[in-house]
Motif scaffolding. Structure first.
Motif, PDB file in Angstrom:
ATOM      1  N   PHE A 201       0.848  -1.206   0.000  1.00 12.45           N
ATOM      2  CA  PHE A 201       0.000   0.000   0.000  1.00 12.45           C
ATOM      3  C   PHE A 201       0.874   1.243   0.000  1.00 12.45           C
ATOM      4  N   LEU A 202       0.590   2.186  -0.904  1.00 11.78           N
ATOM      5  CA  LEU A 202       1.408   3.397  -0.976  1.00 11.78           C
ATOM      6  C   LEU A 202       0.666   4.646  -0.525  1.00 11.78           C
ATOM      7  N   GLY A 203      -0.648   4.572  -0.473  1.00 13.87           N
ATOM      8  CA  GLY A 203      -1.380   5.735   0.010  1.00 13.87           C
ATOM      9  C   GLY A 203      -2.817   5.736  -0.471  1.00 13.87           C
ATOM     10  N   ALA A 204      -3.575   6.717   0.034  1.00  7.08           N
ATOM     11  CA  ALA A 204      -4.980   6.835  -0.353  1.00  7.08           C
ATOM     12  C   ALA A 204      -5.381   8.296  -0.294  1.00  7.08           C
ATOM     13  N   GLY A 205      -6.361   8.657  -1.075  1.00  7.10           N
ATOM     14  CA  GLY A 205      -6.806  10.050  -1.061  1.00  7.10           C
ATOM     15  C   GLY A 205      -8.106  10.195  -1.814  1.00  7.10           C
ATOM     16  N   ARG A 206      -8.506  11.451  -1.981  1.00  5.72           N
ATOM     17  CA  ARG A 206      -9.771  11.713  -2.675  1.00  5.72           C
ATOM     18  C   ARG A 206      -9.570  12.800  -3.711  1.00  5.72           C
ATOM     19  N   LYS A 207     -10.177  12.618  -4.868  1.00  9.42           N
ATOM     20  CA  LYS A 207     -10.109  13.644  -5.906  1.00  9.42           C
ATOM     21  C   LYS A 207     -11.042  14.775  -5.510  1.00  9.42           C
ATOM     22  N   SER A 208     -10.515  16.010  -5.526  1.00  9.75           N
ATOM     23  CA  SER A 208     -11.351  17.125  -5.061  1.00  9.75           C
ATOM     24  C   SER A 208     -12.471  17.425  -6.057  1.00  9.75           C
ATOM     25  N   ASP A 209     -12.233  17.197  -7.351  1.00  6.12           N
ATOM     26  CA  ASP A 209     -13.257  17.568  -8.335  1.00  6.12           C
ATOM     27  C   ASP A 209     -14.452  16.609  -8.330  1.00  6.12           C
ATOM     28  N   SER A 210     -14.183  15.315  -8.446  1.00  7.29           N
ATOM     29  CA  SER A 210     -15.285  14.367  -8.635  1.00  7.29           C
ATOM     30  C   SER A 210     -15.708  13.662  -7.359  1.00  7.29           C
ATOM     31  N   GLY A 211     -14.887  13.756  -6.318  1.00  7.94           N
ATOM     32  CA  GLY A 211     -15.213  13.023  -5.086  1.00  7.94           C
ATOM     33  C   GLY A 211     -14.812  11.562  -5.164  1.00  7.94           C
ATOM     34  N   GLU A 212     -14.239  11.145  -6.284  1.00  4.48           N
ATOM     35  CA  GLU A 212     -13.791   9.748  -6.379  1.00  4.48           C
ATOM     36  C   GLU A 212     -12.617   9.528  -5.433  1.00  4.48           C
ATOM     37  N   CYS A 213     -12.599   8.333  -4.836  1.00  2.00           N
ATOM     38  CA  CYS A 213     -11.521   8.022  -3.908  1.00  2.00           C
ATOM     39  C   CYS A 213     -10.510   7.120  -4.595  1.00  2.00           C
ATOM     40  N   VAL A 214      -9.263   7.247  -4.215  1.00  2.00           N
ATOM     41  CA  VAL A 214      -8.244   6.402  -4.851  1.00  2.00           C
ATOM     42  C   VAL A 214      -7.361   5.737  -3.800  1.00  2.00           C
ATOM     43  N   VAL A 215      -6.955   4.524  -4.119  1.00  7.15           N
ATOM     44  CA  VAL A 215      -5.970   3.805  -3.309  1.00  7.15           C
ATOM     45  C   VAL A 215      -4.795   3.517  -4.234  1.00  7.15           C
ATOM     46  N   VAL A 216      -3.594   3.840  -3.771  1.00  2.13           N
ATOM     47  CA  VAL A 216      -2.409   3.620  -4.604  1.00  2.13           C
ATOM     48  C   VAL A 216      -1.662   2.399  -4.071  1.00  2.13           C
ATOM     49  N   LEU A 217      -1.392   1.453  -4.978  1.00  2.00           N
ATOM     50  CA  LEU A 217      -0.755   0.181  -4.601  1.00  2.00           C
ATOM     51  C   LEU A 217       0.430  -0.098  -5.517  1.00  2.00           C
ATOM     52  N   GLU A 218       1.275  -0.998  -5.089  1.00  2.00           N
ATOM     53  CA  GLU A 218       2.291  -1.502  -6.021  1.00  2.00           C
ATOM     54  C   GLU A 218       1.568  -2.075  -7.239  1.00  2.00           C
ATOM     55  N   LEU A 219       2.211  -2.033  -8.377  1.00  2.00           N
ATOM     56  CA  LEU A 219       1.600  -2.621  -9.578  1.00  2.00           C
ATOM     57  C   LEU A 219       2.099  -4.058  -9.711  1.00  2.00           C
ATOM     58  N   ALA A 220       1.173  -4.993  -9.697  1.00  2.00           N
ATOM     59  CA  ALA A 220       1.559  -6.404  -9.879  1.00  2.00           C
ATOM     60  C   ALA A 220       1.536  -6.675 -11.383  1.00  2.00           C
ATOM     61  N   SER A 221       2.704  -6.875 -11.959  1.00  2.00           N
ATOM     62  CA  SER A 221       2.773  -6.851 -13.426  1.00  2.00           C
ATOM     63  C   SER A 221       2.085  -8.044 -14.080  1.00  2.00           C
ATOM     64  N   CYS A 222       1.892  -9.133 -13.347  1.00  2.00           N
ATOM     65  CA  CYS A 222       1.220 -10.283 -13.978  1.00  2.00           C
ATOM     66  C   CYS A 222      -0.292 -10.262 -13.746  1.00  2.00           C
ATOM     67  N   GLY A 223      -0.796  -9.201 -13.097  1.00  2.00           N
ATOM     68  CA  GLY A 223      -2.249  -9.073 -12.935  1.00  2.00           C
ATOM     69  C   GLY A 223      -2.812 -10.013 -11.887  1.00  2.00           C
ATOM     70  N   SER A 224      -4.073 -10.335 -12.059  1.00  2.00           N
ATOM     71  CA  SER A 224      -4.721 -11.190 -11.059  1.00  2.00           C
ATOM     72  C   SER A 224      -4.283 -12.645 -11.250  1.00  2.00           C
ATOM     73  N   LEU A 225      -4.438 -13.422 -10.195  1.00  2.00           N
ATOM     74  CA  LEU A 225      -4.106 -14.855 -10.285  1.00  2.00           C
ATOM     75  C   LEU A 225      -4.962 -15.516 -11.360  1.00  2.00           C
ATOM     76  N   SER A 226      -6.203 -15.089 -11.441  1.00  2.00           N
ATOM     77  CA  SER A 226      -7.104 -15.668 -12.429  1.00  2.00           C
ATOM     78  C   SER A 226      -6.564 -15.453 -13.845  1.00  2.00           C
ATOM     79  N   SER A 227      -6.152 -14.223 -14.152  1.00  2.00           N
ATOM     80  CA  SER A 227      -5.654 -13.995 -15.523  1.00  2.00           C
ATOM     81  C   SER A 227      -4.307 -14.678 -15.712  1.00  2.00           C
ATOM     82  N   PHE A 228      -3.489 -14.737 -14.649  1.00  2.00           N
ATOM     83  CA  PHE A 228      -2.194 -15.429 -14.761  1.00  2.00           C
ATOM     84  C   PHE A 228      -2.410 -16.907 -15.094  1.00  2.00           C
ATOM     85  N   LEU A 229      -3.352 -17.546 -14.371  1.00  2.00           N
ATOM     86  CA  LEU A 229      -3.573 -18.983 -14.597  1.00  2.00           C
ATOM     87  C   LEU A 229      -4.245 -19.232 -15.956  1.00  2.00           C
TER      88      LEU A 229
END
Ligand code: ATP
Length: 444
Positions: A201-229
């Motif tokens: 986890f790298l952080g979290a915040g909220r966009k002031s314009d739209s109210g959308e919330c964001v969570v910033v994470l490491e990027l797992a380059s192989c995606g989800s386990l489902s797509s990997f398998l």
């Protein structure tokens, strides 16, 4: 596994005192001598800009969980705090003239900046898509650098973005998914929740314009386990690496301990599925998506989880149907019991291990490895109904089929994770230990 406090790390020079405060890995510093993170910010045109972040090199107290800033002199503010990565999320109010400054949005600004960049890239995407329609065939030669959406779930979309020079994943929650955002941020923000089996986890915040919330994470380059398998079969070493890192991550999530006087409560994930497990470039798994999770705050071990009657958010069945344990499917479980929720996670772990093993080429020598399938997909189709699963899993006690030629130890790990009797199931830690003690691939 890193012990102790971890802090956001940033220094413009290789400041030796700061480097001595703990081992550095990218933007994280693992504190060697302290439980406190610190941040030192210069005010440039009224805005705090980080000059130095890391473990507090100065011996002292840090009673606050969050990084409340105070001015050191006219141009600088500083903060110390006592939870993991807390110095990445300072609070700052430029209107506040008092020395004790509250509620800064420095980090939110950083995240907003990321989101603005992504927004701009999105506009580029929209324009590019329009152009694509206008100039069919033209885009192939242009190699347009388009923003990439890396995944989409029920509550959020996940984008590749850039934060402090690193490529990251940005999970964007629409404003109506505040509950999921809050739950997820709360779990990621728990003390000591840094483990290689859990998405970083790298952080979290909220966009002031739209109210959308964001969570910033490491990027797992192989995606989800489902797509990997779905894309790959794996040899035994790779499969074991996936399985071990997954069970270690879950065991850590379930663990409950005090370190440096700070409590890491057990957390029940409650929505384990191969879409909610990520795969990194190095072939290790990381748990993600804690939007349905429950923090078992009042406990210190399974016995108190059993009695746990605390304020479990959303005491409703949650989870992806085909990973739901029989007692959760037919609703005859006390959802206020933390222990039941933990046992439900272990059942889902059994399903995930089965999915991985079914794509292991070394376990099917001499025959073709089947395409990736979800649990019960072969028997009930890709999206079975709750009623179908209750009959199949709970009443008939069926489980995914395990090839007969697999070694007994391997068979038993699965059977003991998905046992009908939830009390007889392994813990995630035991599952991990059993996997470690399996014989080498050739005898399986
Ligand atoms: N850190 C990451 N790195 C790479 N891909 C990611 C990352 N986080 C999420 N994804 C991708 O985005 C998808 C959706 O993410 P996530 O499960 O967190 O969203 P959600 O809306 O909470 O999902 P759900 O439908 O389970 O509630 C994942 O299945 C995965 O493919």
């Amino acid at each position: 596994v890193e012990q102790g406090r971890s802090c956001v790390f940033l220094t413009s020079t290789r400041n030796s005192k700061q480097m001595e405060a703990g081992r550095v890995n990218g933007t994280i510093q693992y504190c060697a001598h302290t439980n406190c993170c610190a941040g030192f910010f210069k005010l440039i045109r009224g805005q705090p800009v980080a000059e130095l972040q890391g473990c507090n090199p100065v011996v002292g107290d840090c009673p606050d969980n969050a990084c409340f800033t105070s001015t050191t002199n006219y141009n600088y503010i500083t903060c110390v705090c006592n939870s993991n990565l807390c110095n990445g999320n300072i609070t700052w109010n430029p209107e506040e003239k008092q020395p004790q400054l509250k509620h800064s949005s420095y980090f939110v600004d950083m995240v907003s900046a990321t989101v603005v960049v992504i927004g701009m890239l999105l506009c580029t995407l929209v324009v590019a898509v329009k152009c694509r329609h206008r100039f069919r065939g033209y885009e192939e030669k242009q190699h347009l650098s388009l923003p990439e959406i890396v995944g989409r779930g029920h509550s959020a979309s996940v984008w590749q973005g850039s934060y402090q020079g690193n490529t990251v994943a940005v999970k964007v929650f629409p404003s109506w998914c505040r509950r999921e955002f809050t739950a997820e941020r709360e779990v990621y923000g728990l003390p000591h929740l840094v483990n290689s089996g859990i998405a970083h986890f790298l952080g979290a915040g909220r966009k002031s314009d739209s109210g959308e919330c964001v969570v910033v994470l490491e990027l797992a380059s192989c995606g989800s386990l489902s797509s990997f398998l779905s894309r790959n079969t794996s040899d035994w070493t790779t499969t074991l690496n996936l399985a071990l890192s997954l069970s270690e991550g879950l065991a850590y999530l379930h663990s409950d301990f005090y370190r440096h006087g700070v409590h890491k409560p057990a957390v029940a994930h409650r929505d384990l599925s191969s879409n909610n497990v990520l795969v990194r470039e190095d072939g290790t798994c990381a748990l993600c998506d804690f939007g349905c999770s429950t923090i078992l705050r009042s406990c210190s071990g399974p016995q108190s989880w059993q009695r746990y009657m605390g304020n479990i958010q959303g005491r409703v069945q949650v989870g992806t149907l085909c990973y739901m344990a029989p007692e959760l499917l037919d609703g005859c479980v006390n959802l206020t019991s933390g222990w039941c929720l933990i046992q439900g996670d272990v059942y889902a772990l059994g399903m995930l291990l089965w999915e991985m093993l079914m794509r292991c080429s070394d376990l099917f020598t001499g025959c073709l490895v089947s395409d990736h399938r979800l649990p019960y997909e072969e028997e009930l189709g890709a999206s079975p109904s709750l009623e179908q699963l209750i009959i199949h899993v709970s009443e008939r006690r069926e489980r995914p089929s395990v090839p007969k030629h697999w070694e007994k130890g391997l068979h038993d790990v699965l059977l003991d994770c998905w046992d009908h009797d939830s009390d007889a199931r392994l813990t995630a830690q035991c599952a991990r230990d059993r996997l470690v003690s399996l014989p080498p691939c050739c005898s399986i």
